[in-house]
Write a protein that holds these residues in place. Structure first.
Motif, PDB file in Angstrom:
ATOM      1  N   PHE A   1       0.968  -1.273  -0.022  1.00 31.70           N
ATOM      2  CA  PHE A   1      -0.068  -0.162   0.017  1.00 31.70           C
ATOM      3  C   PHE A   1       0.933   1.067   0.167  1.00 31.70           C
ATOM      4  N   PRO A   2       0.617   2.261  -0.838  1.00 29.35           N
ATOM      5  CA  PRO A   2       1.477   3.390  -1.020  1.00 29.35           C
ATOM      6  C   PRO A   2       1.546   4.549  -0.194  1.00 29.35           C
ATOM      7  N   GLU A   3       1.612   4.064   1.402  1.00 35.07           N
ATOM      8  CA  GLU A   3       1.791   5.114   2.323  1.00 35.07           C
ATOM      9  C   GLU A   3       3.074   4.596   2.855  1.00 35.07           C
ATOM     10  N   LYS A   4       3.634   3.604   2.517  1.00 37.10           N
ATOM     11  CA  LYS A   4       5.100   2.880   3.353  1.00 37.10           C
ATOM     12  C   LYS A   4       6.254   3.698   2.184  1.00 37.10           C
ATOM     13  N   LEU A   5       7.375   3.877   2.827  1.00 41.30           N
ATOM     14  CA  LEU A   5       8.674   4.543   2.105  1.00 41.30           C
ATOM     15  C   LEU A   5       8.584   4.228   0.873  1.00 41.30           C
ATOM     16  N   ILE A   6       8.880   2.577   0.280  1.00 42.76           N
ATOM     17  CA  ILE A   6       9.097   2.261  -1.006  1.00 42.76           C
ATOM     18  C   ILE A   6       8.141   2.739  -1.979  1.00 42.76           C
ATOM     19  N   PRO A   7       6.845   2.068  -1.808  1.00 42.00           N
ATOM     20  CA  PRO A   7       5.705   2.408  -2.710  1.00 42.00           C
ATOM     21  C   PRO A   7       5.635   3.930  -2.828  1.00 42.00           C
ATOM     22  N   LEU A   8       5.525   4.516  -1.687  1.00 42.26           N
ATOM     23  CA  LEU A   8       5.202   6.049  -1.713  1.00 42.26           C
ATOM     24  C   LEU A   8       6.146   6.837  -2.659  1.00 42.26           C
ATOM     25  N   MET A   9       7.499   6.539  -2.496  1.00 45.70           N
ATOM     26  CA  MET A   9       8.505   6.962  -3.525  1.00 45.70           C
ATOM     27  C   MET A   9       8.319   6.736  -4.865  1.00 45.70           C
ATOM     28  N   ILE A  10       7.791   5.374  -5.143  1.00 52.93           N
ATOM     29  CA  ILE A  10       7.958   4.971  -6.608  1.00 52.93           C
ATOM     30  C   ILE A  10       6.558   5.849  -6.967  1.00 52.93           C
ATOM     31  N   VAL A  11       5.265   5.680  -6.556  1.00 55.68           N
ATOM     32  CA  VAL A  11       4.139   6.387  -6.767  1.00 55.68           C
ATOM     33  C   VAL A  11       4.142   7.758  -7.023  1.00 55.68           C
ATOM     34  N   ASN A  12       4.769   8.732  -5.958  1.00 55.11           N
ATOM     35  CA  ASN A  12       5.124  10.012  -6.069  1.00 55.11           C
ATOM     36  C   ASN A  12       6.009  10.438  -7.274  1.00 55.11           C
ATOM     37  N   ALA A  13       6.961   9.684  -7.152  1.00 55.72           N
ATOM     38  CA  ALA A  13       8.100   9.940  -8.380  1.00 55.72           C
ATOM     39  C   ALA A  13       7.193   9.933  -9.775  1.00 55.72           C
ATOM     40  N   LEU A  14       6.465   8.986  -9.988  1.00 58.74           N
ATOM     41  CA  LEU A  14       5.910   8.927 -11.449  1.00 58.74           C
ATOM     42  C   LEU A  14       4.832   9.906 -11.591  1.00 58.74           C
ATOM     43  N   ALA A  15       4.171  10.324 -10.501  1.00 58.49           N
ATOM     44  CA  ALA A  15       3.280  11.387 -10.515  1.00 58.49           C
ATOM     45  C   ALA A  15       3.673  12.704 -10.507  1.00 58.49           C
ATOM     46  N   GLY A  16       5.238  12.984 -10.436  1.00 58.09           N
ATOM     47  CA  GLY A  16       5.882  14.291 -10.494  1.00 58.09           C
ATOM     48  C   GLY A  16       5.554  15.094  -9.402  1.00 58.09           C
ATOM     49  N   LYS A  17       5.428  14.438  -8.031  1.00 59.29           N
ATOM     50  CA  LYS A  17       5.095  14.821  -6.785  1.00 59.29           C
ATOM     51  C   LYS A  17       6.460  14.947  -6.032  1.00 59.29           C
ATOM     52  N   HIS A  18       6.471  15.689  -4.974  1.00 61.72           N
ATOM     53  CA  HIS A  18       7.556  15.465  -3.913  1.00 61.72           C
ATOM     54  C   HIS A  18       7.927  14.214  -3.466  1.00 61.72           C
ATOM     55  N   LEU A  19       9.221  13.850  -3.157  1.00 58.42           N
ATOM     56  CA  LEU A  19       9.439  12.613  -2.602  1.00 58.42           C
ATOM     57  C   LEU A  19       9.817  13.129  -1.046  1.00 58.42           C
ATOM     58  N   PRO A  20       8.679  12.877  -0.208  1.00 59.20           N
ATOM     59  CA  PRO A  20       9.330  13.352   1.233  1.00 59.20           C
ATOM     60  C   PRO A  20      10.086  12.476   2.100  1.00 59.20           C
ATOM     61  N   VAL A  21      10.868  12.911   2.465  1.00 59.24           N
ATOM     62  CA  VAL A  21      12.005  12.091   3.422  1.00 59.24           C
ATOM     63  C   VAL A  21      12.011  12.679   4.777  1.00 59.24           C
ATOM     64  N   TYR A  22      11.710  11.866   5.781  1.00 63.80           N
ATOM     65  CA  TYR A  22      11.875  12.353   7.023  1.00 63.80           C
ATOM     66  C   TYR A  22      13.092  12.753   7.563  1.00 63.80           C
ATOM     67  N   GLY A  23      13.090  13.722   8.336  1.00 62.42           N
ATOM     68  CA  GLY A  23      14.372  14.292   8.860  1.00 62.42           C
ATOM     69  C   GLY A  23      15.438  14.476   8.046  1.00 62.42           C
ATOM     70  N   ASP A  24      16.760  13.824   8.607  1.00 61.18           N
ATOM     71  CA  ASP A  24      17.941  13.842   7.799  1.00 61.18           C
ATOM     72  C   ASP A  24      18.054  12.620   6.671  1.00 61.18           C
ATOM     73  N   GLY A  25      17.124  11.691   6.930  1.00 62.96           N
ATOM     74  CA  GLY A  25      16.896  10.285   5.978  1.00 62.96           C
ATOM     75  C   GLY A  25      17.918   9.442   6.446  1.00 62.96           C
ATOM     76  N   GLN A  26      18.715   9.588   7.526  1.00 63.42           N
ATOM     77  CA  GLN A  26      19.624   8.680   7.756  1.00 63.42           C
ATOM     78  C   GLN A  26      19.165   7.577   8.671  1.00 63.42           C
ATOM     79  N   GLN A  27      17.782   7.388   8.901  1.00 65.96           N
ATOM     80  CA  GLN A  27      17.171   6.162   9.839  1.00 65.96           C
ATOM     81  C   GLN A  27      17.365   4.917   8.871  1.00 65.96           C
ATOM     82  N   ILE A  28      17.895   4.039   9.575  1.00 66.71           N
ATOM     83  CA  ILE A  28      18.516   2.561   9.140  1.00 66.71           C
ATOM     84  C   ILE A  28      17.410   1.575   9.386  1.00 66.71           C
TER      85      ILE A  28
END
Length: 355
Positions: free
Chosen positions: A194-221
């Motif tokens: 479901f495209p609320e989680k990181l990977i599918p959200l990035m795919i769906v937003n990228a293809l739609a020309g939308k922002h790719l929202p990254v929390y904080g500094d993006g260094q969470q592992i």
């Protein structure tokens, strides 16, 4: 036959599809069809007599009891859960109701059913509870990975509710003798996510020309596990796991969130380039971090490899490529899950978070 709860969700649906691709054993699939449960995930099983779908709640004791009596399953695999940390921050009660109360009522119904069984059927029965590595809390960068004996330190309403469900499952084994198995997995990714989680959200937003929202500094592992590897591990635990034991399931793929986003962008640049020939990386936007965001999860999956001979078949490189190719080839599915309710959720969660 087996009873699968939550079998129209991301991991549950993949499990049902993989199970029936390898076995003729019937699956009774119980799912309430909440926002993330989707009958379209199971469309390929239409007309397949081995798959019996029932819409309902694991907290509906009368329904669960009637299914157990009618179908007499030899095993139950419990995927049913609310599973999104951000949603648990906004609406924690939903997580308590499904993950704690729902699991309790399911266990009560299963205990009564199992107690009525006799002989070999009773001896061979199993209740497999699917959980998460998030129950263990957060790790520092150099800490050893989570083992099955790591202390529970949940930090979100979601992980606390899953920890409670794990404890209930353990208690029902030690108090009543219910033959349980528990698995704690790392972050899954793959088809039907479901495209609320990181990977599918990035795919769906990228293809739609939308922002790719990254929390904080993006260094969470996180440790990343391809969903079909997770399904194969669950099948192996169900087949040969020792009653009462816990098995951590991981992909041996620790990655930072920003590295994940960069990889998705690079693969999309290759497989579905932007019309202006620019990189999808230009759409990355850093936003205010999630409250209480755990810094690192890492899973030590050596026990399941040592005792049951399981290890993941996919590397992250092979798994993420398959995942992106699936989303590119299933744009109709993506469009159908992006309902008004989904759009309202994105608005609620991300409005005002841009740094």
């Amino acid at each position: 036959m087996i009873l699968v709860t939550g079998g129209a969700g991301f991991i549950g649906a993949n499990f049902v599809l993989d199970w029936l691709a390898q076995s003729d054993e019937t699956v009774i699939n119980l799912d309430i069809l909440s926002y993330a449960g989707n009958r379209e995930n199971l469309a390929s099983l239409a007309g397949d007599e081995r798959h019996l779908f029932v819409q309902g709640d694991i907290g509906d004791s009368a329904l669960v009891t009637s299914l157990l009596i009618q179908y007499q399953p030899r095993a139950i695999i419990n995927f049913a859960a609310e599973s999104h940390v951000d949603r648990s921050i906004h609406s924690p009660e939903d997580f308590i109701q499904t993950n704690v109360v729902g699991t309790f009522r399911l266990l009560e119904a299963v205990r009564a059913y199992w107690s009525s069984l006799q002989g070999e059927v009773r001896q061979n029965f199993r209740f497999l509870h699917v959980s998460t590595d998030e129950v263990y809390g957060s790790l520092a960068k150099d800490d050893p990975a989570f083992s099955e004996t790591h202390r529970y330190e949940p930090n979100s309403p979601y992980s606390a509710s899953k920890a409670a469900s794990d404890h209930l499952v353990r208690a029902y084994h030690h108090t009543y003798g219910l033959p349980v198995l528990t698995t704690n997995c790392s972050n899954n990714y793959g088809p039907y996510h479901f495209p609320e989680k990181l990977i599918p959200l990035m795919i769906v937003n990228a293809l739609a020309g939308k922002h790719l929202p990254v929390y904080g500094d993006g260094q969470q592992i996180r440790d990343w596990l391809y969903v079909k590897d997770h399904c194969s591990a669950i099948r192996r635990v169900l087949e040969a796991g020792k009653v009462g034991e816990v098995y951590n399931i991981g992909g041996w793929n620790e990655k930072t969130n920003i590295d994940i986003v960069h990889t998705v962008c690079e693969l999309l640049d290759e497989l579905r380039a932007r019309v202006d020939s620019k990189s999808y990386r230009e759409q990355i936007t850093y936003v205010t971090d999630r409250p209480g965001h755990d810094r690192r999860y890492a899973v030590d999956a050596s026990k399941i490899e040592r005792e049951l001979g399981w290890k993941p078949a996919e590397t992250f490189d092979t798994g993420i490529r398959k995942t992106i190719q699936w989303y590119l080839g299933n744009q109709g599915w993506v469009a159908n899950v992006q309902s008004g309710a989904y759009r309202e959720w994105l608005k609620r969660n991300y409005t005002g978070r841009v740094v």
